[in-house]
Write a protein that holds these residues in place. Sequence first.
Motif, mmCIF file in Angstrom:
data_model
loop_
_atom_site.group_PDB
_atom_site.id
_atom_site.type_symbol
_atom_site.label_atom_id
_atom_site.label_comp_id
_atom_site.label_asym_id
_atom_site.label_seq_id
_atom_site.Cartn_x
_atom_site.Cartn_y
_atom_site.Cartn_z
ATOM 1 N N GLY A 42 14.064 -1.889 3.324
ATOM 2 C CA GLY A 42 13.722 -2.741 2.311
ATOM 3 C C GLY A 42 12.207 -2.437 1.485
ATOM 4 O O GLY A 42 11.680 -1.240 1.651
ATOM 5 N N LEU A 43 11.831 -3.399 0.616
ATOM 6 C CA LEU A 43 10.851 -3.156 -0.601
ATOM 7 C C LEU A 43 9.798 -4.422 -0.029
ATOM 8 O O LEU A 43 10.270 -5.468 0.193
ATOM 9 C CB LEU A 43 11.310 -3.063 -1.780
ATOM 10 C CG LEU A 43 12.333 -2.125 -2.116
ATOM 11 C CD1 LEU A 43 12.736 -2.089 -3.409
ATOM 12 C CD2 LEU A 43 11.836 -0.780 -1.723
ATOM 13 N N THR A 44 8.606 -4.180 -0.208
ATOM 14 C CA THR A 44 7.566 -5.209 -0.029
ATOM 15 C C THR A 44 6.280 -4.824 -0.853
ATOM 16 O O THR A 44 6.035 -3.771 -1.259
ATOM 17 C CB THR A 44 7.146 -5.253 1.299
ATOM 18 O OG1 THR A 44 6.189 -6.185 1.655
ATOM 19 C CG2 THR A 44 6.345 -3.890 1.904
ATOM 20 N N HIS A 45 5.677 -5.885 -1.182
ATOM 21 C CA HIS A 45 4.391 -5.836 -2.092
ATOM 22 C C HIS A 45 3.246 -6.052 -0.893
ATOM 23 O O HIS A 45 2.003 -5.818 -1.241
ATOM 24 C CB HIS A 45 4.149 -7.057 -2.995
ATOM 25 C CG HIS A 45 5.112 -6.381 -4.203
ATOM 26 N ND1 HIS A 45 4.734 -5.687 -5.368
ATOM 27 C CD2 HIS A 45 5.912 -7.606 -4.901
ATOM 28 C CE1 HIS A 45 5.511 -5.755 -6.168
ATOM 29 N NE2 HIS A 45 6.272 -6.538 -5.942
ATOM 30 N N ILE A 46 3.525 -6.093 0.181
ATOM 31 C CA ILE A 46 2.450 -6.591 1.053
ATOM 32 C C ILE A 46 1.474 -5.819 2.023
ATOM 33 O O ILE A 46 0.389 -5.600 1.912
ATOM 34 C CB ILE A 46 2.975 -7.775 2.204
ATOM 35 C CG1 ILE A 46 3.435 -8.965 1.389
ATOM 36 C CG2 ILE A 46 1.845 -8.244 3.141
ATOM 37 C CD1 ILE A 46 4.591 -9.832 2.309
ATOM 38 N N GLY A 47 2.276 -4.872 2.645
ATOM 39 C CA GLY A 47 1.365 -3.694 3.491
ATOM 40 C C GLY A 47 2.141 -2.337 3.332
ATOM 41 O O GLY A 47 3.290 -2.219 3.113
ATOM 42 N N ASN A 48 1.284 -1.310 3.242
ATOM 43 C CA ASN A 48 1.785 0.055 3.126
ATOM 44 C C ASN A 48 1.024 0.683 4.297
ATOM 45 O O ASN A 48 -0.330 0.865 4.234
ATOM 46 C CB ASN A 48 1.476 0.628 1.817
ATOM 47 C CG ASN A 48 1.907 1.999 1.430
ATOM 48 O OD1 ASN A 48 2.931 2.393 2.162
ATOM 49 N ND2 ASN A 48 1.636 2.663 0.606
ATOM 50 N N VAL A 49 1.765 1.492 5.060
ATOM 51 C CA VAL A 49 1.138 2.326 6.071
ATOM 52 C C VAL A 49 1.326 3.759 5.751
ATOM 53 O O VAL A 49 2.685 4.204 5.554
ATOM 54 C CB VAL A 49 1.823 1.903 7.464
ATOM 55 C CG1 VAL A 49 1.218 2.626 8.488
ATOM 56 C CG2 VAL A 49 1.786 0.515 7.946
#
Length: 446
Positions: A42-49
Amino acid sequence: MALLENLARMAVQSCEIQKELFSQMGVKRGLRNEDFSGVLVGLTHIGNVVGYDNIEGKLIPREGELYYRGIELKDLAQGFLSTGRHGFEETAYLLLTGKLPSATELMDFTGYLAHKSELPSFFSKSMILSLRGRDVMNMLARSVLGLYAADDDAEDYSDKNLMKQAISLIAKFPVIVAYAYYGMRHSFQRKSLIIRHPQKHLSLAENFLYMLKGKEYTKLEADLLDLCLVIHAEHGGGNNSTFTTRVVSSAQTDTYSAIAAALGSLKGGLHGGANLKVMDMMQNIKENVKDWSNKKEVSDYLLKLLKKEAFDGTGKIYGIGHAIYTLSDPRAVLLKEKARELAEEKNRVDEFNLYALIEELAPEVFYTFKGENAKIICANVDFYSGFVYDCIKIPKEIYTPIFAVARIAGWAAHRIEEVTFSSRRIIRPAYKCVMSSKKYVPLEER
């Protein structure tokens, strides 16, 4: 009874799937690639680890970074720590809206959180105190489902109502956890039942400590708890509980059902309870290592752990290693800095130094034991969080619930994203059946 034992035995036998079938059929066990990185789903704008660089298909270790809505965690933390204020409310605003609040916006948001922290009049007694529970996480999940009944707009999927529900749950989680803990303690440990109502002038972290301990907490304790809430608030879309939130939300269920499912995931011992294992392991080390400052003695005992000759025999050094982070876990780095201050306040510097020494020695012991192809490891956030909670005198029964008090902000943000972005679809991966076909046998012929 024999019937249940026989049924259970047959069920387990029917469920066994040979490990080699996964590689033969190109199935990624646990949605993990062969290099242990996660399968992109998936893709998200919220968190990046960020724990490594992927260069031409090869994973290159690097210092860890964690981003909330594009802002690096260490910068976010420095922003509120440098001015002596608490940061969880600001972090929740950022995660939910995608932007940092102005001073006025933060004041309004904090005031609204305080307003929404009160539980419905019937709720505390009927849902938390009367319905006894032995586990605070289960009591929290049950209470979340109970809040559905108290929400006249529980099935309203408008943007405004999704945000209203998110803020309400963020505000109420600390109250439910505190009440559930005292309810459990009263019912099963025959101890006093203490109910303290949240105070509107306190931060969320301060209120949580107040509801647990009254006014018997220090500023540093409140600062550390606030930092713990911030660093646990979000960790990308791929962790088990956040992915659970997104999977369930993609089916267009209500907010309360989605968050209850996430709580069930977080309760699992492979997800939310790691710091409890660290605490048990550290107690074992303290009892068996005579000189906590002796590097050789500590290293020798760590090797015993890896050889399954000490503690629980699993071969693990709990709190060391992470699925994504390699050279460092930015959450552990932040927490360690403040944990040292707390250790000094509580006269537990020798114990803190033992933690720091194990963090220093464990990777080298691990590499020596595993050989040249060993995975790069570092201390993760769970290594220090249990020590911090213990210094604050937070009961072990609510270590994992504190994780939930923090992560509800991230779950809520991911739920809103999952149900509102224009390209959404129900999450529906595939399972390949590897059971061979059989013919039906009539009952009289079996």
